[in-house]
Scaffold this motif. Structure first.
Motif, PDB file in Angstrom:
ATOM      1  N   ILE A   1     -12.986   9.426  18.356  1.00  0.00           N
ATOM      2  CA  ILE A   1     -13.701   8.769  17.253  1.00  0.00           C
ATOM      3  C   ILE A   1     -12.696   8.439  16.156  1.00  0.00           C
ATOM      4  O   ILE A   1     -11.886   9.285  15.792  1.00  0.00           O
ATOM      5  CB  ILE A   1     -14.787   9.694  16.652  1.00  0.00           C
ATOM      6  N   ILE A   2     -12.739   7.232  15.654  1.00  0.00           N
ATOM      7  CA  ILE A   2     -11.927   6.957  14.467  1.00  0.00           C
ATOM      8  C   ILE A   2     -12.832   6.785  13.243  1.00  0.00           C
ATOM      9  O   ILE A   2     -13.956   6.286  13.331  1.00  0.00           O
ATOM     10  CB  ILE A   2     -11.005   5.731  14.603  1.00  0.00           C
ATOM     11  N   PHE A   3     -12.314   7.251  12.122  1.00  0.00           N
ATOM     12  CA  PHE A   3     -12.930   6.995  10.827  1.00  0.00           C
ATOM     13  C   PHE A   3     -11.920   6.150  10.063  1.00  0.00           C
ATOM     14  O   PHE A   3     -10.741   6.513  10.016  1.00  0.00           O
ATOM     15  CB  PHE A   3     -13.151   8.297  10.055  1.00  0.00           C
ATOM     16  N   CYS A   4     -12.345   5.037   9.498  1.00  0.00           N
ATOM     17  CA  CYS A   4     -11.354   4.239   8.771  1.00  0.00           C
ATOM     18  C   CYS A   4     -11.834   3.822   7.387  1.00  0.00           C
ATOM     19  O   CYS A   4     -13.034   3.667   7.144  1.00  0.00           O
ATOM     20  CB  CYS A   4     -10.912   3.027   9.588  1.00  0.00           C
ATOM     21  N   ALA A   5     -10.879   3.692   6.494  1.00  0.00           N
ATOM     22  CA  ALA A   5     -11.118   3.167   5.146  1.00  0.00           C
ATOM     23  C   ALA A   5      -9.849   2.426   4.751  1.00  0.00           C
ATOM     24  O   ALA A   5      -8.755   2.812   5.170  1.00  0.00           O
ATOM     25  CB  ALA A   5     -11.400   4.301   4.164  1.00  0.00           C
ATOM     26  N   HIS A   6      -9.982   1.372   3.964  1.00  0.00           N
ATOM     27  CA  HIS A   6      -8.769   0.594   3.650  1.00  0.00           C
ATOM     28  C   HIS A   6      -8.123   1.028   2.333  1.00  0.00           C
ATOM     29  O   HIS A   6      -8.801   1.351   1.367  1.00  0.00           O
ATOM     30  CB  HIS A   6      -9.024  -0.911   3.704  1.00  0.00           C
ATOM     31  N   MET A   7      -6.799   1.047   2.376  1.00  0.00           N
ATOM     32  CA  MET A   7      -6.008   1.484   1.219  1.00  0.00           C
ATOM     33  C   MET A   7      -5.803   0.359   0.215  1.00  0.00           C
ATOM     34  O   MET A   7      -5.576   0.614  -0.973  1.00  0.00           O
ATOM     35  CB  MET A   7      -4.630   1.970   1.679  1.00  0.00           C
TER      36      MET A   7
ATOM     37  N   GLU B   1       0.805  -1.234   0.000  1.00  0.00           N
ATOM     38  CA  GLU B   1       0.000   0.000   0.000  1.00  0.00           C
ATOM     39  C   GLU B   1       0.830   1.273   0.000  1.00  0.00           C
ATOM     40  O   GLU B   1       0.267   2.373   0.015  1.00  0.00           O
ATOM     41  CB  GLU B   1      -0.931   0.017   1.224  1.00  0.00           C
ATOM     42  N   ASP B   2       2.163   1.156  -0.042  1.00  0.00           N
ATOM     43  CA  ASP B   2       3.054   2.324   0.130  1.00  0.00           C
ATOM     44  C   ASP B   2       2.710   3.485  -0.799  1.00  0.00           C
ATOM     45  O   ASP B   2       2.678   4.648  -0.395  1.00  0.00           O
ATOM     46  CB  ASP B   2       4.514   1.945  -0.144  1.00  0.00           C
ATOM     47  N   ASN B   3       2.462   3.089  -2.038  1.00  0.00           N
ATOM     48  CA  ASN B   3       2.147   4.046  -3.073  1.00  0.00           C
ATOM     49  C   ASN B   3       0.903   4.886  -2.719  1.00  0.00           C
ATOM     50  O   ASN B   3       0.890   6.110  -2.846  1.00  0.00           O
ATOM     51  CB  ASN B   3       1.829   3.161  -4.281  1.00  0.00           C
ATOM     52  N   ILE B   4      -0.112   4.187  -2.255  1.00  0.00           N
ATOM     53  CA  ILE B   4      -1.383   4.831  -1.903  1.00  0.00           C
ATOM     54  C   ILE B   4      -1.165   5.723  -0.682  1.00  0.00           C
ATOM     55  O   ILE B   4      -1.643   6.860  -0.632  1.00  0.00           O
ATOM     56  CB  ILE B   4      -2.465   3.770  -1.569  1.00  0.00           C
ATOM     57  N   ARG B   5      -0.408   5.191   0.283  1.00  0.00           N
ATOM     58  CA  ARG B   5      -0.172   5.952   1.512  1.00  0.00           C
ATOM     59  C   ARG B   5       0.541   7.263   1.192  1.00  0.00           C
ATOM     60  O   ARG B   5       0.197   8.314   1.724  1.00  0.00           O
ATOM     61  CB  ARG B   5       0.628   5.115   2.508  1.00  0.00           C
ATOM     62  N   ARG B   6       1.520   7.208   0.298  1.00  0.00           N
ATOM     63  CA  ARG B   6       2.230   8.439  -0.074  1.00  0.00           C
ATOM     64  C   ARG B   6       1.278   9.461  -0.703  1.00  0.00           C
ATOM     65  O   ARG B   6       1.355  10.656  -0.417  1.00  0.00           O
ATOM     66  CB  ARG B   6       3.365   8.124  -1.059  1.00  0.00           C
ATOM     67  N   MET B   7       0.375   8.982  -1.555  1.00  0.00           N
ATOM     68  CA  MET B   7      -0.572   9.895  -2.199  1.00  0.00           C
ATOM     69  C   MET B   7      -1.482  10.547  -1.154  1.00  0.00           C
ATOM     70  O   MET B   7      -1.770  11.745  -1.224  1.00  0.00           O
ATOM     71  CB  MET B   7      -1.439   9.132  -3.217  1.00  0.00           C
ATOM     72  N   ILE B   8      -1.923   9.759  -0.178  1.00  0.00           N
ATOM     73  CA  ILE B   8      -2.830  10.292   0.842  1.00  0.00           C
ATOM     74  C   ILE B   8      -2.086  11.270   1.748  1.00  0.00           C
ATOM     75  O   ILE B   8      -2.590  12.361   2.048  1.00  0.00           O
ATOM     76  CB  ILE B   8      -3.476   9.146   1.656  1.00  0.00           C
ATOM     77  N   GLU B   9      -0.869  10.905   2.148  1.00  0.00           N
ATOM     78  CA  GLU B   9      -0.070  11.804   2.993  1.00  0.00           C
ATOM     79  C   GLU B   9       0.072  13.180   2.348  1.00  0.00           C
ATOM     80  O   GLU B   9      -0.048  14.209   3.005  1.00  0.00           O
ATOM     81  CB  GLU B   9       1.328  11.206   3.244  1.00  0.00           C
ATOM     82  N   ALA B  10       0.313  13.164   1.031  1.00  0.00           N
ATOM     83  CA  ALA B  10       0.498  14.436   0.324  1.00  0.00           C
ATOM     84  C   ALA B  10      -0.782  15.265   0.340  1.00  0.00           C
ATOM     85  O   ALA B  10      -0.729  16.495   0.334  1.00  0.00           O
ATOM     86  CB  ALA B  10       0.938  14.167  -1.121  1.00  0.00           C
ATOM     87  N   GLU B  11      -1.946  14.607   0.383  1.00  0.00           N
ATOM     88  CA  GLU B  11      -3.226  15.328   0.365  1.00  0.00           C
ATOM     89  C   GLU B  11      -3.620  15.901   1.719  1.00  0.00           C
ATOM     90  O   GLU B  11      -4.262  16.940   1.799  1.00  0.00           O
ATOM     91  CB  GLU B  11      -4.351  14.389  -0.096  1.00  0.00           C
ATOM     92  N   ILE B  12      -3.322  15.170   2.803  1.00  0.00           N
ATOM     93  CA  ILE B  12      -3.925  15.517   4.096  1.00  0.00           C
ATOM     94  C   ILE B  12      -2.987  16.245   5.048  1.00  0.00           C
ATOM     95  O   ILE B  12      -3.415  16.632   6.138  1.00  0.00           O
ATOM     96  CB  ILE B  12      -4.493  14.269   4.813  1.00  0.00           C
ATOM     97  N   GLY B  13      -1.741  16.445   4.645  1.00  0.00           N
ATOM     98  CA  GLY B  13      -0.748  17.070   5.523  1.00  0.00           C
ATOM     99  C   GLY B  13      -1.247  18.343   6.210  1.00  0.00           C
ATOM    100  O   GLY B  13      -0.983  18.555   7.401  1.00  0.00           O
ATOM    101  N   ASN B  14      -1.991  19.155   5.476  1.00  0.00           N
ATOM    102  CA  ASN B  14      -2.446  20.433   6.042  1.00  0.00           C
ATOM    103  C   ASN B  14      -3.741  20.314   6.833  1.00  0.00           C
ATOM    104  O   ASN B  14      -4.194  21.290   7.423  1.00  0.00           O
ATOM    105  CB  ASN B  14      -2.672  21.450   4.915  1.00  0.00           C
ATOM    106  N   SER B  15      -4.358  19.150   6.830  1.00  0.00           N
ATOM    107  CA  SER B  15      -5.678  19.011   7.459  1.00  0.00           C
ATOM    108  C   SER B  15      -5.635  18.261   8.783  1.00  0.00           C
ATOM    109  O   SER B  15      -6.671  17.899   9.322  1.00  0.00           O
ATOM    110  CB  SER B  15      -6.635  18.281   6.514  1.00  0.00           C
ATOM    111  N   CYS B  16      -4.420  17.979   9.293  1.00  0.00           N
ATOM    112  CA  CYS B  16      -4.345  17.273  10.573  1.00  0.00           C
ATOM    113  C   CYS B  16      -3.194  17.845  11.394  1.00  0.00           C
ATOM    114  O   CYS B  16      -2.332  18.539  10.863  1.00  0.00           O
ATOM    115  CB  CYS B  16      -4.152  15.776  10.353  1.00  0.00           C
ATOM    116  N   GLN B  17      -3.212  17.537  12.712  1.00  0.00           N
ATOM    117  CA  GLN B  17      -2.123  18.031  13.548  1.00  0.00           C
ATOM    118  C   GLN B  17      -0.864  17.193  13.379  1.00  0.00           C
ATOM    119  O   GLN B  17       0.237  17.701  13.360  1.00  0.00           O
ATOM    120  CB  GLN B  17      -2.548  18.019  15.020  1.00  0.00           C
TER     121      GLN B  17
END
Ligand code: CO
Ligand code: ZN
Length: 337
Positions: free
Chosen positions: A63-69, A17-33
Motif C-alpha cells: 500500500i502506498i500513501f502519498c502527499a505532495h511536497m 522541494e529539497d528544503n521540505i524533503r530535508r525537514m521530512i527526512e529529519a522527522e521520519i528517520g526513526n519511523s521507517c526501515q
C-alpha cells in the motif's frame, strides 16, 4: 501542530522541494526501515509489514500513501530597466488573489506582487499585468539578487486560532504532516507500507508517476486538500470545514475505487470519526495518475476540506486533520483488502 506550521512556512515550490524533503527526512528517520529519494526527488519511506513479534518475511500486499511536497509558485521571465520583475506561473495561480501579496525567493529575496493601474487593465488582471517589486532601484541591482528562471513561493506565516489553521501551502504540507504523524503512530501493520512524499504535483502530477511506477503497489491512498461549499454564495459542494475527513468519490480526473472508498467509510464508522463524501468538480490530486500506472492501482483519496485553496491564506480545521490521521492509522493497521 508546530511541525505543520513549520512545513507550511518553508519554501518549496514545484521542482524546488529539497528544503521540505530535508525537514521530512529529519522527522521520519526513526519511523521507517529505510528511506530513498528517486531520480525526480520523491521521498519514499518504507515500513515493512510487522506484528508485535517483529518483521514478517513473506511477500505482502503493498500500500502506498502519498502527499505532495510542492506548492504553487512564480518564475521570473524578465527584469525591466527599473528593476521590476515579470513572471509566469508555476502551478495554478488565481490572479485576482495574489495582488499585493508577499513572495520570497530561495535565497531569501523578498518581493511584493503589484498590478498595473491602466484603465484598460482587466479584472481579474492577466498575468502580464502583474509584476514583482523586489525593492531594487534598477535592472542591475535586481539582477544582483535574482535571475531569469528563479522561482518564488508566497511568503506568509501560519496561524492557528479557534482550532483552525490558516497558511500558505496547506496544499499539501498538511497532507505531508498527516503522513508523518501516521508513521509515528503506527504500531503494527499487516501490509508493506510506502509513505511517498511527491514532487511536482502542482505542475501536472509528475512525481507521483515515477515513484509509484518504481514501487508497483496494489493499493494507494493520496492525501490532499479539497474545496468546500460552506462560504457565502460559493459554488455548491457538499463538503464543509469541521465535519471530518472528506472521502473522495470523484474529482475532475479521478474516480475512487469503490472497494477502497467503502473501506475508508467502514473504518470511519468503526473508529467513530465523522466523515463526508466528496465530489470535486474542478481540480484533482496525485491519485489521478497513481490509479493508471502499470496495470492499475486500486486507489482512494482522503481529503482535508480547505477554504481559499491556492491563496496565501488557505484555511482548514484541525479536527478534520486529526480525523485524517486516525483513518490513515486504521488503514495502515488493517489494510484495504
Ligand atoms: Co494544489
Ligand atoms: Zn494539492
Amino acid at each position: 501542530m508546530e511541525l505543520a506550521k513549520k512545513l507550511c512556512n518553508a519554501y518549496g515550490p514545484s521542482g524546488r522541494e529539497d528544503n521540505i524533503r530535508r525537514m521530512i527526512e529529519a522527522e521520519i528517520g526513526n519511523s521507517c526501515q529505510r528511506m530513498e529519494v528517486d531520480r525526480l526527488g520523491n521521498l519514499i519511506a518504507y515500513v515493512p509489514a510487522k506484528s508485535k513479534d517483529g518483521i514478517k518475511e513473506e511477500k505482502h500486499t503493498k500500500i502506498i500513501f502519498c502527499a505532495h511536497m510542492d506548492e504553487i509558485g512564480l518564475i521570473v521571465t524578465h527584469i525591466d530597466k527599473k528593476g521590476f520583475v515579470r513572471f509566469a506561473n508555476v502551478g495554478g495561480l488565481f490572479l485576482g488573489n495574489i495582488v499585493n501579496q508577499r513572495i520570497i525567493f530561495e535565497n531569501g529575496t523578498m518581493g511584493i506582487i503589484g498590478v498595473e493601474t491602466k484603465a484598460e487593465t482587466p479584472k481579474p488582471p492577466r498575468i502580464d499585468n502583474l509584476f514583482i517589486d523586489i525593492h531594487a532601484q534598477d535592472r542591475k541591482e535586481a539582477e544582483s539578487k535574482i535571475g531569469i528562471g528563479d522561482i518564488a513561493s508566497f511568503y506568509q506565516q501560519a496561524v492557528i486560532a479557534n482550532n483552525r489553521m490558516t497558511s500558505k501551502a496547506l496544499d499539501d504540507r498538511i497532507g505531508c504532516y498527516c503522513l508523518i504523524e501516521t508513521m509515528k503512530l503506527l504500531k503494527e501493520n499487516k501490509d508493506d507500507l510506502y509513505f511517498v512524499f511527491t514532487v511536482q504535483e502542482e505542475v501536472g502530477l509528475r512525481g507521483a508517476r515515477t515513484s509509484v511506477y518504481g514501487i508497483a503497489p496494489d493499493y494507494a491512498i493520496a492525501v490532499d486538500v479539497t474545496a468546500t461549499g460552506d462560504t457565502p454564495e460559493c459554488r455548491k459542494m457538499d463538503v464543509g470545514l469541521g465535519k471530518g475527513p472528506a472521502i473522495k468519490v470523484k474529482d475532475a480526473m479521478f474516480l475512487a475505487n469503490p472497494v477502497v472508498k467503502d473501506k475508508l467509510v467502514t473504518y470511519a464508522k468503526e473508529t467513530d470519526i465523522p466523515y463526508q463524501l466528496e465530489v470535486l468538480e474542478r481540480g484533482t490530486t496525485d491519485a489521478a495518475v497513481v490509479q493508471i500506472i502499470r496495470e492499475g492501482v486500486l486507489s482512494g483519496v482522503l481529503s482535508i476540506p480547505t477554504r481559499y485553496i491556492h491563496s496565501t491564506n488557505e484555511t482548514c480545521d484541525l479536527g478534520d486533520v486529526e480525523g485524517v490521521i486516525k483513518l490513515l492509522v486504521a488503514v495502515g493497521e488493517k489494510g484495504l483488502a
